[in-house]
Design an enzyme around this catalytic site. Structure first.
Site, mmCIF file in Angstrom:
data_model
loop_
_atom_site.group_PDB
_atom_site.id
_atom_site.type_symbol
_atom_site.label_atom_id
_atom_site.label_comp_id
_atom_site.label_asym_id
_atom_site.label_seq_id
_atom_site.Cartn_x
_atom_site.Cartn_y
_atom_site.Cartn_z
ATOM 1 N N ASN A 19 -0.859 1.710 4.002
ATOM 2 C CA ASN A 19 -1.344 3.119 4.424
ATOM 3 C C ASN A 19 -2.713 2.970 4.403
ATOM 4 O O ASN A 19 -3.422 4.005 3.922
ATOM 5 C CB ASN A 19 -0.697 3.960 3.467
ATOM 6 C CG ASN A 19 -1.099 3.778 2.066
ATOM 7 O OD1 ASN A 19 -1.692 2.910 1.691
ATOM 8 N ND2 ASN A 19 -0.659 4.563 0.977
ATOM 9 N N GLU A 28 -12.093 4.813 -12.251
ATOM 10 C CA GLU A 28 -11.636 3.791 -11.224
ATOM 11 C C GLU A 28 -13.158 3.241 -10.689
ATOM 12 O O GLU A 28 -13.358 2.065 -10.167
ATOM 13 C CB GLU A 28 -10.943 4.205 -10.176
ATOM 14 C CG GLU A 28 -9.556 4.658 -10.460
ATOM 15 C CD GLU A 28 -8.754 5.318 -9.450
ATOM 16 O OE1 GLU A 28 -9.236 5.407 -8.386
ATOM 17 O OE2 GLU A 28 -7.557 5.294 -9.763
ATOM 18 N N TYR A 31 -3.502 -0.434 -10.456
ATOM 19 C CA TYR A 31 -2.130 0.104 -10.223
ATOM 20 C C TYR A 31 -1.368 0.110 -11.425
ATOM 21 O O TYR A 31 0.051 0.296 -11.385
ATOM 22 C CB TYR A 31 -1.437 -0.396 -9.040
ATOM 23 C CG TYR A 31 -2.139 -0.275 -7.671
ATOM 24 C CD1 TYR A 31 -2.003 1.007 -7.372
ATOM 25 C CD2 TYR A 31 -2.682 -1.095 -6.947
ATOM 26 C CE1 TYR A 31 -2.568 1.412 -6.250
ATOM 27 C CE2 TYR A 31 -3.198 -0.607 -5.494
ATOM 28 C CZ TYR A 31 -3.076 0.570 -5.184
ATOM 29 O OH TYR A 31 -3.763 1.051 -4.074
ATOM 30 N N LYS A 59 -8.048 -0.395 2.494
ATOM 31 C CA LYS A 59 -7.239 -1.696 2.157
ATOM 32 C C LYS A 59 -7.276 -3.069 3.079
ATOM 33 O O LYS A 59 -7.674 -2.690 4.132
ATOM 34 C CB LYS A 59 -5.919 -1.037 1.824
ATOM 35 C CG LYS A 59 -5.784 0.062 0.607
ATOM 36 C CD LYS A 59 -4.263 0.514 0.550
ATOM 37 C CE LYS A 59 -4.123 1.543 -0.741
ATOM 38 N NZ LYS A 59 -2.806 2.051 -0.720
ATOM 39 N N THR A 81 0.737 10.177 1.210
ATOM 40 C CA THR A 81 0.912 8.763 0.696
ATOM 41 C C THR A 81 1.675 8.212 1.970
ATOM 42 O O THR A 81 1.350 6.967 2.182
ATOM 43 C CB THR A 81 1.897 8.510 -0.578
ATOM 44 O OG1 THR A 81 1.185 9.017 -1.446
ATOM 45 C CG2 THR A 81 1.973 7.088 -0.870
ATOM 46 N N PHE A 137 7.999 -1.207 -6.241
ATOM 47 C CA PHE A 137 7.122 -1.640 -5.200
ATOM 48 C C PHE A 137 5.853 -2.256 -5.773
ATOM 49 O O PHE A 137 4.976 -2.668 -5.011
ATOM 50 C CB PHE A 137 6.596 -0.451 -4.206
ATOM 51 C CG PHE A 137 5.992 0.807 -4.992
ATOM 52 C CD1 PHE A 137 4.721 0.762 -5.285
ATOM 53 C CD2 PHE A 137 6.967 1.727 -5.170
ATOM 54 C CE1 PHE A 137 4.183 1.735 -5.809
ATOM 55 C CE2 PHE A 137 6.299 2.991 -5.890
ATOM 56 C CZ PHE A 137 5.157 2.753 -6.311
ATOM 57 N N ARG A 143 -9.022 12.984 -0.669
ATOM 58 C CA ARG A 143 -7.429 12.863 -0.529
ATOM 59 C C ARG A 143 -6.945 13.757 0.729
ATOM 60 O O ARG A 143 -6.119 13.191 1.314
ATOM 61 C CB ARG A 143 -6.742 13.462 -1.919
ATOM 62 C CG ARG A 143 -6.862 12.082 -2.852
ATOM 63 C CD ARG A 143 -6.079 12.468 -4.069
ATOM 64 N NE ARG A 143 -4.804 12.414 -4.033
ATOM 65 C CZ ARG A 143 -3.884 11.182 -4.260
ATOM 66 N NH1 ARG A 143 -4.432 10.150 -4.369
ATOM 67 N NH2 ARG A 143 -2.588 11.259 -4.165
ATOM 68 N N HIS A 171 -7.075 4.048 -0.089
ATOM 69 C CA HIS A 171 -6.908 4.611 -1.573
ATOM 70 C C HIS A 171 -7.823 5.568 -1.997
ATOM 71 O O HIS A 171 -9.254 5.477 -1.432
ATOM 72 C CB HIS A 171 -7.015 3.417 -2.401
ATOM 73 C CG HIS A 171 -7.005 3.865 -4.094
ATOM 74 N ND1 HIS A 171 -5.828 4.491 -4.718
ATOM 75 C CD2 HIS A 171 -7.946 4.419 -4.886
ATOM 76 C CE1 HIS A 171 -6.278 4.996 -6.080
ATOM 77 N NE2 HIS A 171 -7.495 4.764 -5.928
ATOM 78 N N ARG A 215 -4.513 8.442 7.439
ATOM 79 C CA ARG A 215 -3.097 7.851 7.295
ATOM 80 C C ARG A 215 -2.293 8.463 8.702
ATOM 81 O O ARG A 215 -1.467 7.719 9.389
ATOM 82 C CB ARG A 215 -2.237 7.882 6.121
ATOM 83 C CG ARG A 215 -2.851 7.246 4.965
ATOM 84 C CD ARG A 215 -2.342 7.730 3.718
ATOM 85 N NE ARG A 215 -2.627 6.775 2.509
ATOM 86 C CZ ARG A 215 -2.645 7.210 1.253
ATOM 87 N NH1 ARG A 215 -2.152 8.126 0.803
ATOM 88 N NH2 ARG A 215 -3.062 6.320 0.440
HETATM 89 P P1 IDP Z 1 -1.557 7.422 -3.162
HETATM 90 O O1 IDP Z 1 -2.191 6.080 -2.617
HETATM 91 O O2 IDP Z 1 -1.223 8.367 -1.992
HETATM 92 O O3 IDP Z 1 -2.103 8.101 -4.099
HETATM 93 P P2 IDP Z 1 0.599 6.543 -5.238
HETATM 94 O O4 IDP Z 1 1.731 7.204 -5.099
HETATM 95 O O5 IDP Z 1 -0.590 6.493 -6.086
HETATM 96 O O6 IDP Z 1 -0.088 7.066 -3.827
HETATM 97 O O7 IDP Z 1 0.864 5.211 -4.597
HETATM 98 C C1 IDP Z 1 -0.012 4.035 -4.656
HETATM 99 C C2 IDP Z 1 0.224 3.117 -3.581
HETATM 100 O O8 IDP Z 1 1.402 2.469 -3.617
HETATM 101 C C3 IDP Z 1 0.328 3.815 -2.348
HETATM 102 O O9 IDP Z 1 -0.906 4.096 -1.520
HETATM 103 C C4 IDP Z 1 1.090 2.767 -1.501
HETATM 104 O O10 IDP Z 1 0.150 1.718 -0.950
HETATM 105 C C5 IDP Z 1 2.214 2.220 -2.464
HETATM 106 N N1 IDP Z 1 3.406 2.893 -2.547
HETATM 107 C C6 IDP Z 1 3.694 4.056 -3.216
HETATM 108 N N2 IDP Z 1 5.049 4.378 -3.074
HETATM 109 C C7 IDP Z 1 5.490 3.088 -2.273
HETATM 110 C C8 IDP Z 1 6.841 2.778 -1.989
HETATM 111 O O11 IDP Z 1 7.734 3.458 -2.093
HETATM 112 N N3 IDP Z 1 7.006 1.637 -1.179
HETATM 113 C C9 IDP Z 1 5.836 0.853 -1.039
HETATM 114 N N4 IDP Z 1 4.622 1.155 -1.472
HETATM 115 C C10 IDP Z 1 4.445 2.114 -2.105
HETATM 116 MG MG MG Z 2 -2.407 7.378 -6.216
#
Ligand code: IDP
Ligand code: MG
Length: 150
Positions: free
Chosen positions: A112, A126, A49, A9, A91, A57, A85, A115, A102
């Protein structure tokens, strides 16, 4: 063989962590079948997304992903989804295990670093959303494969 899409990212690219992050997937044994630096446009970010469209968010997430170039990587391997993962970590970076990307490099959920696809089906979708067939070296024979795949 599963396929997963990795996105290094904008925060990770800006912080000069691209190489360190790629090295972890390579060392794990996952095979790179595609890689490019790109600036994601809004339409692709929103598509990627889409599952989070209704979340509070979402807007900030899209702005973050389009804010600077990302390195997108298509990886192939046995259990590539789960392996990638676990290498990425939870996350929320503050809760991610030490040794994960992370857990070693991040603090906040909105920064973070990386992805990784969350299912076999989404891995295929994807990778196809970010790479044309011509950009992928699918199924190339890596000389060490027999020392990585049993
Ligand atoms: P992942 O990347 O671990 O699969 P997901 O739940 O799919 O996590 O969320 C996608 C992305 O959205 C996260 O990697 C993060 O960048 C962002 N994200 C998820 N939850 C939040 C939040 O509560 N606040 C801000 N950004 C978030
Ligand atoms: Mg995800």
């Amino acid at each position: 063989m599963e396929r997963t899409l990795i996105i290094v990212k904008p925060d990770a690219v800006q912080r000069g962590l691209t190489g360190a992050i790629i090295a972890r997937f390579e060392a794990r044994g996952l095979k790179i079948i595609g890689m490019k630096l790109m600036q994601v446009d809004r339409a692709l970010a929103e598509k990627h997304y889409d599952v989070h469209r209704e979340r509070p968010f979402f807007a900030g997430l899209v702005e973050y992903i389009i804010s600077a170039p990302v390195m997108v990587i298509a990886l192939e391997g046995t259990d590539a989804i789960a392996a990638a993962r676990s290498t990425i970590g939870a996350t929320t970076p503050a809760e991610a295990a030490p040794g994960s990307i992370r857990g070693d490099y991040g603090l906040e959920i909105g920064r973070n670093l990386v992805h990784g696809s969350d299912s076999v089906e989404n891995g295929e979708i994807e990778v196809a959303n970010f790479f044309s067939e011509a950009e992928l070296c699918g199924g190339w024979s890596r000389d060490v494969d027999r020392w990585v795949f049993e």
